[in-house]
Design a protein around this motif. Sequence first.
Motif, short mmCIF file in Angstrom:
data_model
loop_
_atom_site.label_atom_id
_atom_site.label_comp_id
_atom_site.label_asym_id
_atom_site.label_seq_id
_atom_site.Cartn_x
_atom_site.Cartn_y
_atom_site.Cartn_z
N GLY A 101 22.12 -13.50 -9.79
CA GLY A 101 20.88 -13.47 -9.02
C GLY A 101 21.08 -13.10 -7.56
N SER A 102 22.34 -12.82 -7.17
CA SER A 102 22.62 -12.53 -5.76
C SER A 102 23.38 -11.22 -5.60
N PHE A 103 23.37 -10.70 -4.37
CA PHE A 103 24.23 -9.57 -4.04
C PHE A 103 24.69 -9.71 -2.60
N ILE A 104 25.76 -9.00 -2.28
CA ILE A 104 26.29 -9.01 -0.92
C ILE A 104 26.41 -7.57 -0.42
N THR A 105 26.34 -7.40 0.88
CA THR A 105 26.62 -6.10 1.50
C THR A 105 27.64 -6.31 2.60
N ALA A 106 28.47 -5.31 2.80
CA ALA A 106 29.50 -5.39 3.84
C ALA A 106 30.00 -3.99 4.14
N SER A 107 30.77 -3.87 5.21
CA SER A 107 31.34 -2.59 5.61
C SER A 107 32.86 -2.66 5.52
N ASP A 124 30.97 -8.54 6.77
CA ASP A 124 29.51 -8.53 6.69
C ASP A 124 28.90 -8.71 8.08
N ALA A 125 27.58 -8.83 8.13
CA ALA A 125 26.87 -8.89 9.41
C ALA A 125 27.23 -10.12 10.23
N SER A 126 27.70 -11.18 9.56
CA SER A 126 28.08 -12.40 10.28
C SER A 126 29.55 -12.40 10.66
N ASN A 127 30.22 -11.23 10.48
CA ASN A 127 31.63 -11.03 10.84
C ASN A 127 32.62 -11.76 9.94
N THR A 128 32.17 -12.26 8.81
CA THR A 128 33.10 -12.81 7.83
C THR A 128 33.84 -11.66 7.16
N VAL A 129 35.16 -11.81 7.01
CA VAL A 129 35.99 -10.75 6.45
C VAL A 129 36.56 -11.21 5.11
N ALA A 130 36.58 -10.30 4.14
CA ALA A 130 37.10 -10.63 2.81
C ALA A 130 37.93 -9.47 2.28
N VAL A 131 38.83 -9.80 1.36
CA VAL A 131 39.59 -8.78 0.63
C VAL A 131 38.77 -8.36 -0.58
N TRP A 165 41.10 -16.03 -0.64
CA TRP A 165 40.15 -15.65 -1.68
C TRP A 165 39.92 -14.15 -1.65
N ILE A 166 39.49 -13.62 -2.77
CA ILE A 166 39.19 -12.19 -2.87
C ILE A 166 37.89 -12.01 -3.66
N ILE A 167 37.24 -10.89 -3.41
CA ILE A 167 36.11 -10.47 -4.24
C ILE A 167 36.67 -9.45 -5.24
N ARG A 168 36.51 -9.73 -6.51
CA ARG A 168 37.08 -8.87 -7.56
C ARG A 168 35.94 -8.14 -8.28
#
Length: 742
Positions: A101-107, A124-131, A165-168
Motif C-alpha cells: 500500500g506504500s511507495f517511496i521516492t528518492a534520488s 529522499d527529501a528528508s535526507n535519509t540515505v539508504a543502500v 539495512w538495504i532496500i532490495r
Amino acid sequence: MAPIPDQLINTYELGPDKERVQHEVSVARTGEKVIQILSTEELIQQHLQNIHHIDECSRDSNTRWAKQITIPNAYAPSMVPLEKLQQIPLSALALETHHRGSFITASTITPAYQFSTTTTLVQDASNTVAVLVLGFQDDSVTPIPQNSTVAIKEPYVKYHESAGWIIRVDHPSDIAVLRGDDPAVTMIMKFVKEKRDVSGEEWRKQGDGAFLEGKFGSAVECYTQALSDSLSKENLHSSQDVYRKRAFANLMSQRYQQAKEDSLASCSGTDLDAKAYFTAGKACYALRSFVESKTYLEKALELNPSDMKARKELNRVLIRLEEHNTGNYDFARMIQEQESNIWLDHADFTSKVEVRPTNYAGRGLFTTKDVEGGELLMCEKAFCLPNQYTGDEASDTVLFNFNNGTRTQKSGQALVFQNLVQQLYKNPEISKVFYDLDSGSYVRNGDEGKVVDGVPVVDAFLVESIRLKNCFSAPKLSRNLLKRNCPAHETNLTTAIWHKASYTNHSCVPNCGRAFIGDFMTLRALHAIPAGTELTHQYSAPDASTLFRREAYLSNWDFDCTCRLCAGEKKIPDENHVKRTELAKKIKAEAMKFSANGRTISMTNVKAIEKMMRKLEDMYEPSIYASLPRLLLVHPSIWLMEASRKANNTSKMVKFAIEVLKNFGFGSKIVDAVNEKVELDWEGGIVNTEVFNSLRNAAEGYDELGRSELAEGCRSAARRMYVVLAGCDVGIEKFFSGNLDN
C-alpha cells in the motif's frame, strides 16, 4: 573524504553463507524500524571503496572473482498502480517488511556498483540515505546513473551487516527510474524548474536528438510526450510523423509489438505508408510472426515496387515460411552460421506435434501424424539462450536460491535466469507462452504478465521456478560430440529454454532424440511412431543405478518415472539393486586402475574385467530384463571394447561392441551371423553417442574380418543414429571416412 585504502573488504560481495546469516538476523528483527547506523559520508565512502575494489579485481588478470547471485526468500511483486499507493519516507521503513500500500521516492547520489548485483545509494527529501540493491540486471543498458530519480512500489527492506539495512528490489516492475542521463528527463526537469509547458514540437526535436545519439528508449519517451500534446492531436499529419519516428525508435529498442502498432498508426493512405508497412513487416519478423510480416511487406511493395530493401526482406520471409510449413532446412548453412553466431535466423517447424493433456503428468507433446524412424518431428528456436558455454571448470557466475537450496553449476544457468527476467519485461507479448510452462510447487497469483503502470509485472521468483523445471543443457553443435577425439571446448554446454520442447515428458527409454545446432533444437523419431502417440526424450542420460535415478527425478523434477525400464526395475527388491551397484563400482574401480597413468592394458586385464562383468551379468533377473536395457553392464562392456580396440584384438572388439548394444536394450540377438544381417530393436534400445561409436567400431571390425555385409549393417544403423544425434545428415560421409573425428 579519506582516501580509499589499498586493502579493503567488499561489503557488497558477501557470498551465500553470509547472506543466509544476514537473512536469519533480518527475520529475527522483523518489524523493527530502520536506523541509519552510518553517516551519509561513511556510506558513500564504503560504496566507492566497493566500486574501487571490483574495478581493481577486473583489471587484475590473476584475480578471478565469481559473481555470486542470490535469490532471497520469495515475495510477490506489486500489482497496484502507483497512483493508488501512499508515499512514505525512507525513515518509515521496517526490516523484513513488504510495505504493501506504500511507495517511496528518492534520488541516486552515487555512481552505481555493478557485479553480482546493481547497487547504489539513494536519498529522499528528508535526507535519509539508504543502500538500494537491484537483484536483477540488464547488461544492455548502463547501470542507474547518479542524479536519477527512483520510485519503488511496496518496497522490501532487509538487514545488512555493514550498512544496517538495504532496500532490495527483485522484480523489475517494482521500480520506475527517471535516469539522470536521459534527455527526456533532463528536459522535464528543466521546464519544471522554468515553470513552463513544453510543446509537442519541442518534444519531437528532443526525440530526434536522442535517436541520433542512439538513446532509443529516451527517444520513445520524447515522442510519447509529443503525441500527448494537444497540438499534435489536432494535427493529424504531425501525429502520423511522430508515430512513424516512434516506431523506428521502438524497433531499435527491440520493443517489436509497440513498433508494429506505431507503424500502423502512422498510416495516412499515401505512398508514405510504404515505410510504415516496411517497419511493421520488420517488427513482425522479429516477433516471428512470418505470415503477418509477409502481408505488410507485400503492402509496402505494392506502394513502392522498386524498394529493394522490402524485396529482400520479403524473400527472407518466404524462406522462413517454407521452413515453417515443410520442415525443409538448409542444415549445412545452419551449421556454418552457428560458427560465428549461435542465434540463427530460421523459422520453427512444429506442425507434426501438439501439446495435449496426459493421464499422468499434466501435459505432454504428441504426434499429429504417423512418422518414420529418423523423421524430423520438430525444429525449434530457443526462447532464451545465453552465449555462455562452459565445461567442468569453476563457474564465473553462480546462482544460489534460498527458496529451495539449489546452487547452479554453470554460468549459463544464472544468465538464462537474468536474461529471461529482462526478456519478459521488455516484450510482454511473449510472456503468455512462457508463463504457461510448469513452475512446480510455486504459488502463482494468476496475473502473470499483467500490465500495471504501463509495464508488465514480472515475478522473478516465478521465472526461476519455471527455469528450474524446463531448462535444457546444450552444446553449440551436437555433431561434434560424436567425434572420437572431440576437443574439450566442443563439449562445453550452455543452458536454455525451448518452449514447445519443454512439454516433452521424460522416459529412460524414449521414442525420440534431440540435437542442437546453434540455438535450434531438433527432435527426431527413433523409430516409427503412430499419430496420437506421446513423445518422450531423456531429461538426462539415465544413470545405471535405478535407485539413483528415482531420487534424481524426484528431487529435480518432482516425478516418479514410469517408463518400462523403471516399471520393470521396481518389481525387483532394492537389495538386489544395491548388490549389483556395489559390484559395478568395484568393476569400474578395477578398470580405472588398469587404465591409470596411460598404462598399456594387457589381455590379462581384459580377461579379469570380463570375468567380473560376467558375474554382474548373472545377477540380472532374466524374467525382468529379457527385453530391457541392463545399464550397469554398459560401462564394463564399453571399457572392454575400447581396451580390445587399442590392443588390436579385432574379434574381441567386435564382440564387446555388440554387447554394448545389447546392454543398451537393442535386443539379445543383434547379429545373425549365418544370414549376415544386423537387426536392432529400435523401440527397445537407448540411442546415444556410446551406441553410435560402438556401431562404428563394430563396422570397422567386421571390415577387417572380411564380413562386409555385417559391416554395412552396422554402418547403416550408425548412419540412422547419426541423423538423430547430429540433428541432420550433413557431414555424414566425412564422418565415416574419419575426416571429422578431430
